[in-house]
Design a protein around this motif. Sequence first.
Motif, PDB file in Angstrom:
ATOM      1  N   ALA A  10      20.110 -46.982 -20.041  1.00 25.54           N
ATOM      2  CA  ALA A  10      19.413 -45.856 -18.625  1.00 25.54           C
ATOM      3  C   ALA A  10      19.805 -47.477 -18.241  1.00 25.54           C
ATOM      4  O   ALA A  10      18.993 -47.336 -16.339  1.00 25.54           O
ATOM      5  CB  ALA A  10      17.634 -47.050 -19.144  1.00 25.54           C
ATOM      6  N   GLU A  11      20.758 -48.211 -17.788  1.00 21.81           N
ATOM      7  CA  GLU A  11      21.707 -48.891 -17.128  1.00 21.81           C
ATOM      8  C   GLU A  11      22.596 -48.170 -16.243  1.00 21.81           C
ATOM      9  O   GLU A  11      23.730 -47.719 -16.784  1.00 21.81           O
ATOM     10  CB  GLU A  11      21.805 -50.605 -17.505  1.00 21.81           C
TER      11      GLU A  11
ATOM     12  N   ARG B 131      25.620 -52.230  -6.885  1.00 21.05           N
ATOM     13  CA  ARG B 131      24.268 -52.908  -7.600  1.00 21.05           C
ATOM     14  C   ARG B 131      24.158 -51.920  -8.809  1.00 21.05           C
ATOM     15  O   ARG B 131      23.973 -51.153  -9.002  1.00 21.05           O
ATOM     16  CB  ARG B 131      23.416 -52.027  -5.955  1.00 21.05           C
ATOM     17  N   LEU B 132      23.183 -53.273  -9.085  1.00 21.21           N
ATOM     18  CA  LEU B 132      22.561 -52.423 -10.227  1.00 21.21           C
ATOM     19  C   LEU B 132      20.731 -51.459 -10.395  1.00 21.21           C
ATOM     20  O   LEU B 132      20.864 -51.916  -9.375  1.00 21.21           O
ATOM     21  CB  LEU B 132      22.025 -53.330 -11.198  1.00 21.21           C
ATOM     22  N   SER B 133      21.111 -50.627 -11.169  1.00 24.72           N
ATOM     23  CA  SER B 133      19.501 -48.911 -11.401  1.00 24.72           C
ATOM     24  C   SER B 133      18.642 -50.317 -11.715  1.00 24.72           C
ATOM     25  O   SER B 133      17.566 -50.104 -11.397  1.00 24.72           O
ATOM     26  CB  SER B 133      19.977 -48.096 -12.388  1.00 24.72           C
ATOM     27  N   ARG B 134      18.410 -51.066 -12.371  1.00 21.69           N
ATOM     28  CA  ARG B 134      17.498 -52.177 -12.820  1.00 21.69           C
ATOM     29  C   ARG B 134      16.687 -52.639 -11.915  1.00 21.69           C
ATOM     30  O   ARG B 134      15.666 -52.413 -12.134  1.00 21.69           O
ATOM     31  CB  ARG B 134      17.651 -53.121 -13.475  1.00 21.69           C
TER      32      ARG B 134
END
Length: 368
Positions: free
Chosen positions: A174-175, A304-307
Amino acid sequence: MEKPKTRGFSVRRYEDALYVTKVDSDDRLVPGMRLISAGGMSILELREKHHRLLSENHPEREDWAPILLQYEEGIVEDLEGHQQHITFQLFEKKPFVPEYSLRRLEQGPVLLTMTDFANPDAIAKLVEEHKDLLETADRWIIDVRVNNGGSDASYFPLIPYLMPEEGVELGNSAETMLFNCTEASCDRVVKEYNNELAPVEDEHFRQVLHSIIREWTRNRGQGFVEFDLGGVVEDTFVKGLKNPSKIIVLTDNMCGSAGDSFVEQVKESSKVTVIGRATLGLNDYANLAVQNWDGYTLMYPTSRLSRIDKGEGMTGVGITPHVHIPWTPEHITGDPDMERALAMLEGEAADGSDRNRESSTEVSELLR
């Protein structure tokens, strides 16, 4: 290019004072002294005035260095409680000297200290030279309380020791990490990676960097994309070795970037208990590109992180430990973190109950 300036000492806030924690250049001060005012204002008044710069969620995470550069004088209280006026001085910032060390403590555990992950050859050499000790030692302490980051690939030689024999899944479907592959950023990053690659001998690190350079080049000008690092990062399910069976990782808010990643990954291992303070939390926006001009350097993130989109970013929070040990002035003259680590390894917390304290009042207080 003008070298960065400092006040020649470091501080950390505890309650209504700034405690001198380290002295680099200003020999008028010693660790343990308290700065109780600057520019005619109390520390709490300064905290209110500069709350936007000190935008942290806990006093132990505040960075006062840029604030003190704005003031010329203050009042210091020495170890005997005597107060005196002091005019601050400016010093050139001393170069950082990394440490990659390993030794067996008198109490038995092996202590590894890594102040960054910027030198893959040094870390690989350290692991190889002490392979027999690492494979037979049952208890480890890893100190990354000060860790200036570098590359996640640098700590790859340690991962088999840190994971349990039954294995653990380190990937997160999911990341995702998206890289903004503009043409200008690509040119800057590829040049920097090629310079970094030239002196490195560690084969795994070279493979990782070659793959990253390939992805930057392939996606040049494409904007935000997810990199395909197949061939280097294939199986995220990692099985570990029998020894060590118990590992304590010491962390603090001076651990960031690849240090954040290291702590986040080892927290997934049933062997590991992380204690101390939350890490700096730099990886929401990371993988800096650099542009230099005469007397000026611009560094900006390219990933950038999707979190972030889920409101689960680490900025201002960091990677929280299993066991939060609040910072107090006792850390200046002693090492409560190490004492706690040794006690846990000796069995005072061997039942693992401390690992479940992430939702305790200690950590809840930290996150407010």
